[in-house]
Write an enzyme that holds these catalytic residues in place. Structure first.
Site, PDB file in Angstrom:
ATOM      1  N   SER A   1      32.069  35.364  42.080  1.00  0.00           N
ATOM      2  CA  SER A   1      32.220  35.829  40.705  1.00  0.00           C
ATOM      3  C   SER A   1      31.779  34.760  39.719  1.00  0.00           C
ATOM      4  O   SER A   1      32.189  33.605  39.807  1.00  0.00           O
ATOM      5  CB  SER A   1      33.682  36.199  40.429  1.00  0.00           C
ATOM      6  OG  SER A   1      34.058  37.329  41.167  1.00  0.00           O
TER       7      SER A   1
ATOM      8  N   ASP B   1      33.783  41.090  30.678  1.00  0.00           N
ATOM      9  CA  ASP B   1      34.088  40.152  31.762  1.00  0.00           C
ATOM     10  C   ASP B   1      33.194  38.919  31.692  1.00  0.00           C
ATOM     11  O   ASP B   1      32.649  38.457  32.699  1.00  0.00           O
ATOM     12  CB  ASP B   1      33.962  40.825  33.127  1.00  0.00           C
ATOM     13  CG  ASP B   1      34.702  40.041  34.218  1.00  0.00           C
ATOM     14  OD1 ASP B   1      35.554  39.205  33.870  1.00  0.00           O
ATOM     15  OD2 ASP B   1      34.413  40.267  35.404  1.00  0.00           O
TER      16      ASP B   1
ATOM     17  N   HIS C   1      37.426  36.954  34.331  1.00  0.00           N
ATOM     18  CA  HIS C   1      38.523  36.999  35.304  1.00  0.00           C
ATOM     19  C   HIS C   1      38.595  35.738  36.160  1.00  0.00           C
ATOM     20  O   HIS C   1      39.613  35.492  36.807  1.00  0.00           O
ATOM     21  CB  HIS C   1      38.426  38.258  36.185  1.00  0.00           C
ATOM     22  CG  HIS C   1      37.377  38.207  37.249  1.00  0.00           C
ATOM     23  ND1 HIS C   1      36.133  38.793  37.107  1.00  0.00           N
ATOM     24  CD2 HIS C   1      37.378  37.652  38.480  1.00  0.00           C
ATOM     25  CE1 HIS C   1      35.437  38.607  38.202  1.00  0.00           C
ATOM     26  NE2 HIS C   1      36.168  37.914  39.055  1.00  0.00           N
TER      27      HIS C   1
END
Length: 372
Positions: free
Chosen positions: A215, A137, A107
């Site tokens: 992230s 992911d 993402h």
């Protein structure tokens, strides 16, 4: 009272008022400077605590392996038809090997047309996308580091993690580069739904502060080994609320070699067709928990094992064939859970399915095949 006395009282009131204003506006007006003022002597600190030294060592050894990722997206001006790029977002990543591969979250780079990777020493490189696995992911980038290559992050394991273990997260929250936060493993084997309807399974839950921009950064254990990729937070405000999630390193270490070698991850499959929404309705009507096999693909592993799909009755109703209840004795209650169970294995592995066929249960061995 005489006029002279009244005037004297008024002047006294004015003087008192001025003194009050001066006192409130300059509370230190009566103080005097001290020309001989000197800095206070510093109190000796002594040695750092052992856990402080350990934390500092982990950060200093791992910092160079963590990268800052910025992405841009291509847009078109509707009036001029000119195409240009605009900043899209930032995230984190880490060095995987000595060939320049960088690991981050899918993402972080999703929807981007280009990505730039900045190292801890300030050098920046244009990155190429090698491969990605949205269900996990995970994405792999590559940069051309010709010299002074940062060291890869040491790899640990996640299957043996315990709730309460210390963890360390390094990343770039809110664009504040190379930030260290600490915490513990709060829970294991969490599942998190994504915005596009997917579910990421087997996540590590931690209370180490993870914010937007973290992230893709590494989650480390107390030995400085990679145990996960920081991937998401749970927070109504969008900032850290003490609940963060990381993709476990065992998943990373299984998926990343596929992405580097083939550009995509080929999930192990049985060779059957299922449907999440229809399965929920059928199992509710049948009063069972499992996955209804709608169709067995010809020449598939499921066909070779003798699995049976659903058929249509004389009145056009759906007649269930086999219903998968468990994989290697682990219960399966939904299509998403079936995929999660199978994802723990690799193509070529053999699994044992517990099936409900009519009114009886049976176990069947199936060799996993490459999925679509």
């Amino acid at each position: 009272m005489s006029l002279r006395r009244i005037v004297s009282l008024l002047w006294l009131a004015v003087v008192l008022l001025l003194l009050l204003v001066l006192w409130r506006g300059t509370p230190f007006w009566l103080g005097a400077p001290s020309p001989d003022a000197k800095p206070r002597p510093v109190t000796a600190r002594g040695d750092l605590a052992a856990d402080e030294k350990a934390t500092i060592e982990i950060f200093e050894k791992s910092r160079d392996s963590v990268v800052f990722i910025s992405t841009r997206a291509t847009v078109m001006d509707l009036y001029t038809r000119n195409v240009f790029t605009v900043p899209r977002g930032t995230g984190s990543g880490f060095i995987w090997d000595d060939k320049g591969h960088v690991i981050t979250n899918f993402h972080v780079i999703e929807g981007a047309s280009e990505a730039t990777v900045r190292l801890a020493d300030g050098r920046s490189f244009r990155a190429a996308l090698v491969g990605a696995s949205p269900p996990h992911d995970i994405a792999v980038l590559r940069i051309g580091v010709a010299f002074k290559r940062p060291p890869p992050v040491p790899i640990g394991t996640s299957h043996d993690l315990k709730v309460g273990q210390k963890v360390f997260a390094i990343g770039n929250p809110f664009g504040l580069d190379w930030t260290l936060t600490t915490g513990i493993v709060s829970a294991l084997d969490r599942a998190l739904p994504t915005e596009d309807g997917r579910t990421i399974d087997h996540l590590i839950q931690t209370d180490a502060a993870i914010n937007p921009g973290n992230s893709g950064g590494p989650l480390l254990d107390s030995a400085g080994r990679l145990i996960g990729i920081n991937t998401a937070i749970y927070s109504p405000s969008g900032a850290s609320a003490g609940i963060g999630f990381a993709v476990p390193v065992d998943t990373v270490n299984r998926v990343v070699p596929h992405l580097i070698a083939k550009g995509r991850y080929i999930r192990p499959a049985l060779g059957i067709e299922v449907d999440e929404m229809l399965n929920a309705r059928l199992t509710r009507l049948l009063g069972v928990e499992g996955v209804v096999i709608l169709r067995v693909l010809p020449d598939s592993s499921a066909a070779q094992a003798g699995l049976k799909g659903a058929t249509l009755g004389p009145d056009g109703s759906l007649v269930p064939g086999d219903i998968i209840l468990a994989v290697n004795s682990r219960p399966v209650r939904s299509v998403a859970e079936l995929f999660s169970r199978l994802d723990d294995f690799q193509v070529g592995d053999q699994v044992t399915l517990r099936l409900l066929r009519g009114s009886r249960q049976l176990e069947v061995a199936v060799t996993l095949m490459p999925g679509a």
